[in-house]
Design a protein around this motif. Structure first.
Motif, mmCIF file in Angstrom:
data_model
loop_
_atom_site.group_PDB
_atom_site.id
_atom_site.type_symbol
_atom_site.label_atom_id
_atom_site.label_comp_id
_atom_site.label_asym_id
_atom_site.label_seq_id
_atom_site.Cartn_x
_atom_site.Cartn_y
_atom_site.Cartn_z
ATOM 1 N N UNK A 82 0.836 -1.211 0.000
ATOM 2 C CA UNK A 82 0.000 0.000 0.000
ATOM 3 C C UNK A 82 0.865 1.253 0.000
ATOM 4 N N UNK A 83 1.845 1.283 0.896
ATOM 5 C CA UNK A 83 2.660 2.489 1.021
ATOM 6 C C UNK A 83 3.472 2.792 -0.218
ATOM 7 N N UNK A 84 4.194 1.774 -0.726
ATOM 8 C CA UNK A 84 5.032 2.005 -1.894
ATOM 9 C C UNK A 84 4.187 2.229 -3.148
ATOM 10 N N UNK A 85 3.055 1.507 -3.251
ATOM 11 C CA UNK A 85 2.173 1.738 -4.397
ATOM 12 C C UNK A 85 1.591 3.146 -4.394
ATOM 13 N N UNK A 86 1.178 3.610 -3.223
ATOM 14 C CA UNK A 86 0.632 4.966 -3.138
ATOM 15 C C UNK A 86 1.696 6.002 -3.459
#
Length: 419
Positions: free
Chosen positions: A176-180
């Protein structure tokens, strides 16, 4: 996605993170208070210290944002902390490392004393990724996940579910974090590209406008030199010759020729001025020109209401002056007043023409800026007063901060400026 939407998404994610932290802390405290032994008491104290450190970090972020806003410094739509830092500076501010280190250490103490506190590692994952960036954040997330598995295993016994839970949470947080972050980088880059394109378009329009203005100035210079200037030179020579000629028929003939040259120069001047008159104003009249402006240049913003009562009695020079004054006053209201409604009125009676422009905007103190101009191509109050005074008229401004502005111009009837 534009900057405002990105900011809204990021604000929602931050609020969601705060809510998750609050729920987990509440559950841990409800299960641990009152503490059963000294070890549990240490765990509760570590959790409370963790909450205080977390709240201090949130308050510091809010304070920094407000300070930047008060100083007029633009705040990015979405912070990207792992951007390349300026040359000569550390890759991360010491305060960020100190804050993450404090939260991680307090969490580790609480999780070692209370099994339930291990679940605080999930919001801690997102904090580490956000504040430390992809490289260091990912490393610390993996270390924290391993520590969570160990603390749960020591207190509750090692098991597959006990190991899968923290590791699965770390994997979800990383995805989630890296994709966002990748998504926001693309969106911010696209937003910057759009801003560059808009700036290039505006610069091209300004360049074309300047080129057109220079070409028009050159044409006017040629026209005036070839017509009016030549006629004035002829008049000057004829008058000098008349001064030297003996009294009688010769001097009278020279004066007659000078008068004819003056009449020719006047006609040529009128032709030049007529060519400069706005086409809609010359062809359709002042009311139609104002309506056209309201439907084109003044549309898309505050509502502009137009009321015109009889402009047929006005000569062309007064129509042109009133059109320019209306453009200046309405332009000021559109650019600076923050109005939702602008009323433009023109009334022509037997004595004078009265132009009024009223808005419901923020208002200002007319005494503080009696001749201020607010930008290129903008008529300041002094320029507008000078234009009105050329026709023996007057301009008055009635404005109070917070209560809108009313500009009134009164031009009395008189000889045409072309006469």
């Amino acid at each position: 996605m534009d900057g405002h939407r990105l900011a809204s998404v990021f604000t929602g994610l931050r609020l969601g993170l705060h809510a998750v932290v609050a729920v987990i802390v509440l559950i841990v405290l409800l299960r641990s208070v009152p503490p059963a032994d000294a070890r549990a008491a240490v765990g509760v104290g570590a959790i409370l210290a963790w909450v205080l450190a977390y709240a201090a970090g949130v308050a510091d972020g809010v304070r920094r944002t407000r300070r930047r806003a008060a100083a007029g410094v633009a705040t990015p739509s979405v912070p990207l902390p792992d951007d390349a830092p300026p040359a000569g500076r550390a890759s991360r501010p010491a305060a960020v490392w100190l804050g993450i280190g404090t939260l991680s250490l307090l969490w580790l103490v609480a999780a070692w004393c209370l099994p339930e506190a291990a679940y605080l590692v999930f919001p801690l994952f997102f904090l580490q990724l956000h504040l430390l960036g992809a490289r260091w954040g990912t490393a610390l997330v993996l270390v924290s996940a391993v520590c969570a598995v160990i603390t749960l295993g020591v207190q509750q016994g090692f098991s597959v579910p006990g190991a899968v839970g923290p590791m699965l949470g770390a994997a979800v947080a990383l995805l989630v974090g890296l994709g966002f972050r990748a998504f926001t980088r693309q969106a911010v880059a696209r937003e910057a590209l759009v801003e560059e394109l808009v700036a290039a378009r505006d610069e091209l329009a300004r360049s074309e406008r300047r080129a057109g203005q220079e070409a028009e100035r050159a044409r006017l210079a040629r026209d005036i030199h070839d017509t009016v200037s030549q006629s004035l030179s002829s008049i000057q020579m004829l008058l000098h010759a008349a001064e030297r000629a003996p009294q009688g028929e010769g001097s009278a003939e020279l004066l007659r020729l000078a008068r004819e040259s003056a009449a020719s120069a006047q006609a040529e001047t009128r032709s030049i001025v007529r060519a400069l008159t706005p086409a809609p104003l010359q062809e359709e009249g002042l009311a139609a020109a104002l309506r056209r402006l309201a439907e084109t240049e003044w549309s898309g913003g505050p509502e502009v209401l137009l009321s015109v009562e009889g402009d047929e009695a006005l000569d062309m020079s007064r129509r042109t002056a009133l059109l320019r004054l209306a453009q200046g006053a309405v332009g000021n209201a559109l650019r600076h007043a923050g109005a939702t409604r602008i009323e433009l009125g023109l009334r022509v009676d037997a004595q004078a023409a009265t132009l009024t422009v009223s808005d419901d905007g923020v208002g200002f103190e007319p005494e503080l800026a009696p001749g201020a101009s607010h930008g290129a191509g903008h008529f300041g109050l002094a320029s507008m007063r000078e234009r009105a005074a050329q026709f023996g008229g007057r301009l008055s401004v009635d404005s109070t901060p917070g209560h809108g502005t009313r500009v009134e111009v009164v031009l009395p009837h008189g000889p045409s400026k072309e006469a």
